[in-house]
Design a protein around this motif. Structure first.
Motif, PDB file in Angstrom:
ATOM      1  N   ARG A 121       0.824  -1.203   0.000  1.00  0.00           N
ATOM      2  CA  ARG A 121       0.000   0.000   0.000  1.00  0.00           C
ATOM      3  C   ARG A 121       0.860   1.255   0.000  1.00  0.00           C
ATOM      4  N   ASP A 122       0.368   2.289  -0.694  1.00  0.00           N
ATOM      5  CA  ASP A 122       1.065   3.570  -0.771  1.00  0.00           C
ATOM      6  C   ASP A 122       0.537   4.491   0.325  1.00  0.00           C
ATOM      7  N   ILE A 123       1.421   4.853   1.258  1.00  0.00           N
ATOM      8  CA  ILE A 123       1.054   5.751   2.357  1.00  0.00           C
ATOM      9  C   ILE A 123       1.942   6.990   2.258  1.00  0.00           C
ATOM     10  N   LYS A 124       1.325   8.146   2.067  1.00  0.00           N
ATOM     11  CA  LYS A 124       2.075   9.388   1.985  1.00  0.00           C
ATOM     12  C   LYS A 124       1.855  10.209   3.253  1.00  0.00           C
ATOM     13  N   VAL A 125       2.965  10.862   3.662  1.00  0.00           N
ATOM     14  CA  VAL A 125       2.963  11.564   4.946  1.00  0.00           C
ATOM     15  C   VAL A 125       3.374  13.011   4.750  1.00  0.00           C
ATOM     16  N   ASN A 126       2.684  13.905   5.445  1.00  0.00           N
ATOM     17  CA  ASN A 126       3.040  15.328   5.451  1.00  0.00           C
ATOM     18  C   ASN A 126       2.901  15.845   6.888  1.00  0.00           C
ATOM     19  N   PHE A 127       4.027  15.878   7.608  1.00  0.00           N
ATOM     20  CA  PHE A 127       4.020  16.280   9.011  1.00  0.00           C
ATOM     21  C   PHE A 127       4.702  17.631   9.172  1.00  0.00           C
ATOM     22  N   SER A 128       4.181  18.432  10.086  1.00  0.00           N
ATOM     23  CA  SER A 128       4.789  19.714  10.414  1.00  0.00           C
ATOM     24  C   SER A 128       4.539  19.997  11.895  1.00  0.00           C
ATOM     25  N   PHE A 129       5.482  19.608  12.720  1.00  0.00           N
ATOM     26  CA  PHE A 129       5.344  19.797  14.158  1.00  0.00           C
ATOM     27  C   PHE A 129       6.189  20.992  14.593  1.00  0.00           C
ATOM     28  N   ASP A 130       5.536  22.144  14.738  1.00  0.00           N
ATOM     29  CA  ASP A 130       6.240  23.389  15.067  1.00  0.00           C
ATOM     30  C   ASP A 130       6.019  23.820  16.513  1.00  0.00           C
ATOM     31  N   HIS A 131       5.245  23.041  17.231  1.00  0.00           N
ATOM     32  CA  HIS A 131       4.931  23.447  18.606  1.00  0.00           C
ATOM     33  C   HIS A 131       4.779  22.198  19.465  1.00  0.00           C
ATOM     34  N   PRO A 132       5.225  22.227  20.733  1.00  0.00           N
ATOM     35  CA  PRO A 132       5.067  21.054  21.597  1.00  0.00           C
ATOM     36  C   PRO A 132       3.596  20.654  21.725  1.00  0.00           C
ATOM     37  N   VAL A 133       3.356  19.361  21.798  1.00  0.00           N
ATOM     38  CA  VAL A 133       1.987  18.835  21.930  1.00  0.00           C
ATOM     39  C   VAL A 133       1.827  18.223  23.313  1.00  0.00           C
ATOM     40  N   HIS A 134       0.867  18.746  24.054  1.00  0.00           N
ATOM     41  CA  HIS A 134       0.589  18.228  25.392  1.00  0.00           C
ATOM     42  C   HIS A 134      -0.530  17.205  25.275  1.00  0.00           C
ATOM     43  N   ALA A 135      -0.164  15.929  25.248  1.00  0.00           N
ATOM     44  CA  ALA A 135      -1.155  14.877  24.997  1.00  0.00           C
ATOM     45  C   ALA A 135      -0.652  13.555  25.548  1.00  0.00           C
ATOM     46  N   ASP A 136      -1.522  12.573  25.518  1.00  0.00           N
ATOM     47  CA  ASP A 136      -1.146  11.198  25.847  1.00  0.00           C
ATOM     48  C   ASP A 136      -0.745  10.522  24.542  1.00  0.00           C
ATOM     49  N   GLY A 137       0.555  10.380  24.337  1.00  0.00           N
ATOM     50  CA  GLY A 137       1.054   9.848  23.071  1.00  0.00           C
ATOM     51  C   GLY A 137       0.545   8.468  22.756  1.00  0.00           C
ATOM     52  N   LYS A 138       0.462   7.612  23.780  1.00  0.00           N
ATOM     53  CA  LYS A 138      -0.003   6.246  23.549  1.00  0.00           C
ATOM     54  C   LYS A 138      -1.445   6.241  23.057  1.00  0.00           C
ATOM     55  N   ARG A 139      -2.272   7.113  23.646  1.00  0.00           N
ATOM     56  CA  ARG A 139      -3.678   7.173  23.252  1.00  0.00           C
ATOM     57  C   ARG A 139      -3.839   7.761  21.846  1.00  0.00           C
ATOM     58  N   VAL A 140      -3.067   8.796  21.549  1.00  0.00           N
ATOM     59  CA  VAL A 140      -3.147   9.373  20.207  1.00  0.00           C
ATOM     60  C   VAL A 140      -2.692   8.357  19.167  1.00  0.00           C
ATOM     61  N   ALA A 141      -1.649   7.580  19.516  1.00  0.00           N
ATOM     62  CA  ALA A 141      -1.178   6.538  18.600  1.00  0.00           C
ATOM     63  C   ALA A 141      -2.253   5.467  18.414  1.00  0.00           C
TER      64      ALA A 141
END
Length: 399
Positions: free
Chosen positions: A272-292
């Motif tokens: 499968r073709d998966i394309k990614v466009n990420f731009s993390f310019d600011h810290p994210v206050h979150a539960d990483g495991k849950r977001v994943a």
């Protein structure tokens, strides 16, 4: 099964739950000029006062009983017709009846209270030692209306009690079901971990092509089962009152976690073709495991529900105001009917046999978004479907 005394007590309680009864008895006395009025529960064995207004010191209170055979209400129970006496001494049918002479009344009116199912409950009655003008449409109509009103309220109370009993039973069943799901999910983890670890060890060995394919099938199935178990446990936890729990980190490395999820799913869908466009310019206050976990559900759905030769696009960015994640696929448009219940538990829409699941993935994903004070939205057209997670950054996010 309730004892007869308990049934009578329940009947008394039901009558006294009807606020209008006290006013009805007052109106009966005021309108007729009679000094005693009551609602009586009449069975094949007992005559019991459920509510009473006594201005002539007849001497019987709520819960008091008369010997059934000494009452005219016993006869009314059998023929279910009202009995009205203006003046006992002048009434050819009751001048020599044992009941008036025993209780000392000259005027009497009693109207049956019949429930919706045809059951005889008792009577609305009134007596007085003096004669009264009762045999007229106004008085008889009033008594009939009041008796019907009492019956209506009794039926409503019974329906309410029945509904509450059924609801309580359903709630108990739901709790047991969710406890079972939680226990089952927990107990499934151990053998699944053993299978997953074994496939990892085997994959490091020198395997022929056929054995390698079998190991891959086992590994992929284990990954899918693990996701189902995670969703089961989260669903059960939410239903049992725990809800989706978070462990926020002030500067979560979401970019790394999202790429990790992509790698895991790319291993299952290598073509499968998966394309990614990420731009993390600011810290994210979150539960990483849950977001994943949320992202894994969205990406797995996108890969499942789109053509094998299409591209799945993933965009994500963080700014001072928000974190935004969007998963877009070129699958079929989601029907309007399915859109309405898409984030409800056990809702899967129209799926192929190979795509069957518990229907909890999007529900859990939406609960994770809610726990972050964010939103999970979906837009779907004939060309593409896009799921978007948005977590706004406020002061509360950093508490």
């Amino acid at each position: 099964m309730l004892h007869s005394d308990q049934i009578i007590l329940t009947n008394i309680e039901a009558i006294n739950k009807i606020p209008a009864v006290a006013h009805i008895l007052e109106i009966v006395c005021r309108t007729t000029g009679m000094g005693f009025s009551a609602v009586a529960r009449v069975t094949s064995d007992t005559w019991t006062v459920c509510a009473v207004r006594d201005e002539i010191n007849f001497g019987i209170a709520v819960g008091g009983e008369l010997k059934l055979e000494t009452t005219i209400c016993n006869e009314i129970r059998q023929h279910k017709q009202a009995v009205i006496i203006d003046h006992v001494a002048e009434d050819p049918d009751f001048a020599h009846h044992h009941t008036p002479s025993m209780y000392g009344f000259q005027s009497y009116i009693s109207v049956p209270i019949i429930l919706k199912n045809g059951t005889f409950f008792g009577t609305l009655c009134a007596i007085d030692p003096k004669p009264a003008k009762l045999k007229n449409p106004t008085i008889t109509g009033m008594f009939t209306m009041f008796a019907d009103l009492i019956a209506f309220h009794l039926d409503a109370l019974e329906e309410l009690a029945k509904t509450e009993r059924e609801l309580k039973k359903e709630q108990e069943i739901a709790v047991l079901r969710d406890q079972f799901i939680a226990i089952l999910g927990h107990d499934l983890r151990n053998p699944l971990n053993a299978i997953s670890n074994s496939t990892q060890l085997l994959s490091r060995s020198n395997l022929d092509e056929r054995t390698g394919r079998i190991i891959k099938i086992i590994r992929d199935s284990s990954f899918r089962m693990n996701g189902l178990i995670e969703n089961m446990l989260d669903f059960a936890s939410g239903r049992l009152g725990g809800g989706i729990t978070l462990s926020r980190t002030a500067d979560e490395d979401l970019e790394r976690l999202l790429f990790q999820v992509i790698e895991e799913l790319q291993a299952i869908w290598p073509l499968r073709d998966i394309k990614v466009n990420f731009s993390f310019d600011h810290p994210v206050h979150a539960d990483g495991k849950r977001v994943a976990q949320l992202f894994s559900n969205l990406l797995a759905n996108a890969l499942n529900y789109s053509p094998s030769d299409s591209t799945v696009l993933i965009t994500a960015f963080s700014s001072e105001k928000e974190f935004n994640l969007c998963v877009t696929n070129q699958g079929k448009q989601i029907p309007d009917a399915a859109m309405e219940r898409l984030f409800q538990p056990f809702s899967r829409g129209e799926v192929e046999p190979s795509q069957k699941g518990l229907g909890l993935g999007l529900y859990i994903a939406s609960e994770i978004a809610n726990a972050h004070d964010g939103t999970l939205d979906v837009s779907s057209t004939p060309e593409q479907t896009c799921f978007t997670l948005n977590i706004p950054f406020t002061h509360d996010n950093f508490k």
